[in-house]
Design a protein around this motif. Structure first.
Motif, PDB file in Angstrom:
ATOM      1  N   ASP A   1       0.834  -1.208   0.000  1.00 33.09           N
ATOM      2  CA  ASP A   1       0.000   0.000   0.000  1.00 33.09           C
ATOM      3  C   ASP A   1       0.871   1.260   0.000  1.00 33.09           C
ATOM      4  O   ASP A   1       0.590   2.227  -0.725  1.00 33.09           O
ATOM      5  CB  ASP A   1      -0.925   0.014   1.226  1.00 33.09           C
ATOM      6  N   ILE A   2       1.916   1.248   0.826  1.00 35.01           N
ATOM      7  CA  ILE A   2       2.816   2.410   0.904  1.00 35.01           C
ATOM      8  C   ILE A   2       3.524   2.628  -0.427  1.00 35.01           C
ATOM      9  O   ILE A   2       3.625   3.758  -0.918  1.00 35.01           O
ATOM     10  CB  ILE A   2       3.845   2.223   2.038  1.00 35.01           C
TER      11      ILE A   2
ATOM     12  N   ALA B   1       2.499   1.721  -3.386  1.00 35.35           N
ATOM     13  CA  ALA B   1       1.523   2.196  -4.377  1.00 35.35           C
ATOM     14  C   ALA B   1       1.280   3.700  -4.227  1.00 35.35           C
ATOM     15  O   ALA B   1       1.223   4.440  -5.216  1.00 35.35           O
ATOM     16  CB  ALA B   1       0.212   1.429  -4.239  1.00 35.35           C
ATOM     17  N   ASP B   2       1.153   4.156  -2.966  1.00 35.04           N
ATOM     18  CA  ASP B   2       0.948   5.587  -2.713  1.00 35.04           C
ATOM     19  C   ASP B   2       2.157   6.401  -3.152  1.00 35.04           C
ATOM     20  O   ASP B   2       2.020   7.480  -3.748  1.00 35.04           O
ATOM     21  CB  ASP B   2       0.675   5.837  -1.221  1.00 35.04           C
ATOM     22  N   LEU B   3       3.352   5.890  -2.852  1.00 30.43           N
ATOM     23  CA  LEU B   3       4.572   6.604  -3.224  1.00 30.43           C
ATOM     24  C   LEU B   3       4.714   6.695  -4.744  1.00 30.43           C
ATOM     25  O   LEU B   3       5.124   7.731  -5.282  1.00 30.43           O
ATOM     26  CB  LEU B   3       5.793   5.908  -2.621  1.00 30.43           C
ATOM     27  N   LYS B   4       4.366   5.618  -5.444  1.00 25.07           N
ATOM     28  CA  LYS B   4       4.434   5.636  -6.912  1.00 25.07           C
ATOM     29  C   LYS B   4       3.474   6.669  -7.487  1.00 25.07           C
ATOM     30  O   LYS B   4       3.814   7.404  -8.428  1.00 25.07           O
ATOM     31  CB  LYS B   4       4.114   4.245  -7.463  1.00 25.07           C
ATOM     32  N   GLU B   5       2.277   6.732  -6.916  1.00 25.73           N
ATOM     33  CA  GLU B   5       1.298   7.711  -7.386  1.00 25.73           C
ATOM     34  C   GLU B   5       1.791   9.132  -7.133  1.00 25.73           C
ATOM     35  O   GLU B   5       1.656  10.009  -7.986  1.00 25.73           O
ATOM     36  CB  GLU B   5      -0.044   7.486  -6.680  1.00 25.73           C
ATOM     37  N   ASN B   6       2.394   9.348  -5.959  1.00 28.50           N
ATOM     38  CA  ASN B   6       2.935  10.669  -5.637  1.00 28.50           C
ATOM     39  C   ASN B   6       4.063  11.057  -6.590  1.00 28.50           C
ATOM     40  O   ASN B   6       4.142  12.199  -7.049  1.00 28.50           O
ATOM     41  CB  ASN B   6       3.440  10.699  -4.192  1.00 28.50           C
TER      42      ASN B   6
ATOM     43  N   LYS C   1       2.658  12.103  -9.924  1.00 21.08           N
ATOM     44  CA  LYS C   1       2.070  13.447  -9.902  1.00 21.08           C
ATOM     45  C   LYS C   1       3.151  14.523  -9.892  1.00 21.08           C
ATOM     46  O   LYS C   1       3.035  15.550 -10.570  1.00 21.08           O
ATOM     47  CB  LYS C   1       1.167  13.600  -8.673  1.00 21.08           C
TER      48      LYS C   1
END
Length: 278
Positions: free
Chosen positions: A77-78, A80-85, A88
């Motif tokens: 989960d972490i 995935a969030d970091l990749k999305e950040n 962006k």
């Protein structure tokens, strides 16, 4: 005599404002150049961080049997969030670079030099530059922007720094018109809206800018291109923008600038520029 003195003082104030704007343009180009380097670092490090995250995923995958399931799910989960950040950061960094490169290109262009230009991209950049400038200078300002850019338009030989100035003048007026109406209209259902279109019509490039703001009275329409004529409060306008815009379109680009307007309803400006330089 007193009236002449007042007019002379008004002219001096307006010319002083133009000098400030010219200095601001030079300063903006310098700032844009300085900002570009740190932005490049931001973009590059975001891409490097994305690759490191991929390496981390590989390490976790190779050792997943020794990692408790709950911890493994939390790590996923972490990541995935970091990749999305990171994505962006990279996307918005690239957009900022694109805007800066446009500013530098237009500011460096030689006076009167025609350059093959992606006009839809140019228009889009200055639509949003105008929007963000309006928001920065007017607390609470907002507007719906509707953009329609035709696909497959050819590059057009224009003077980019001049055409961008014309677009900026029209966009500033459109945003001011809808903001002024919003501030004076006792109607909560009113939604300030500006529509922008870039398309082709026969042998011409067509740029249209329509707002649902205060519109123009017949008197304002008659005096629209008069130097130093403005309907904006003191300090908000010089009365030179529309005359300059018409000169850029009609004299420098051999095109046409027309408008339609109904008081308290809408205004629409249309620029037509021939694809082939005359």
């Amino acid at each position: 005599m007193a009236e002449n003195t007042d007019q002379l003082q008004e002219l001096r104030d307006q010319l002083r404002q133009q000098e400030k704007l010219a200095s601001l343009g030079t300063l903006s180009a310098g700032i844009a150049h300085e900002i570009q380097n740190p932005l490049n670092f931001v973009i590059n490090f975001s891409k490097m961080s994305g690759k490191l995250l991929d390496d981390l995923v590989d390490v976790v995958s190779d050792n997943e049997e020794s990692i408790p399931e709950d911890d493994r799910e939390e790590i996923e989960d972490i990541v995935a969030d970091l990749k999305e950040n990171m994505q962006k950061i990279s996307e918005h960094g690239e957009r900022a670079i694109s805007i800066i490169q446009g500013i530098l290109l237009y500011s460096r262009g030689k006076e009167g030099e025609f350059i093959p230009t992606d006009t839809a991209k140019l228009v889009k950049e200055y639509v949003w530059l105008s929007y963000h400038a309006m928001r920065a200078n007017n607390k609470g300002f907002n507007a719906r922007i509707v953009e329609n850019y035709a696909e497959g338009l050819p590059m057009v030989e224009v003077i980019p720094q001049d055409l961008s100035r014309a677009i900026l003048n029209l966009m500033n007026n459109a945003f001011y018109a809808v903001w002024d109406k919003k501030c004076t209209l006792d109607d909560t259902s009113y939604e300030p809206t500006v529509e922008i279109g870039v398309s082709s019509e026969g042998e011409d490039l067509v740029i249209s800018i329509r707002d649902n703001g205060k519109g123009m009275t017949e008197e304002v329409q008659k005096r629209l291109y008069e130097n130093f004529f403005t309907t904006k409060p003191a300090g908000k306008g010089t009365g030179l923008g529309m005359g300059i815009t018409r000169d850029i379109v009609e004299n420098k680009h051999h095109g046409s600038l027309t408008f339609e307007s109904v008081s308290e309803e809408y205004t629409c400006f249309t620029i037509k520029i021939p694809f082939k330089k005359k």
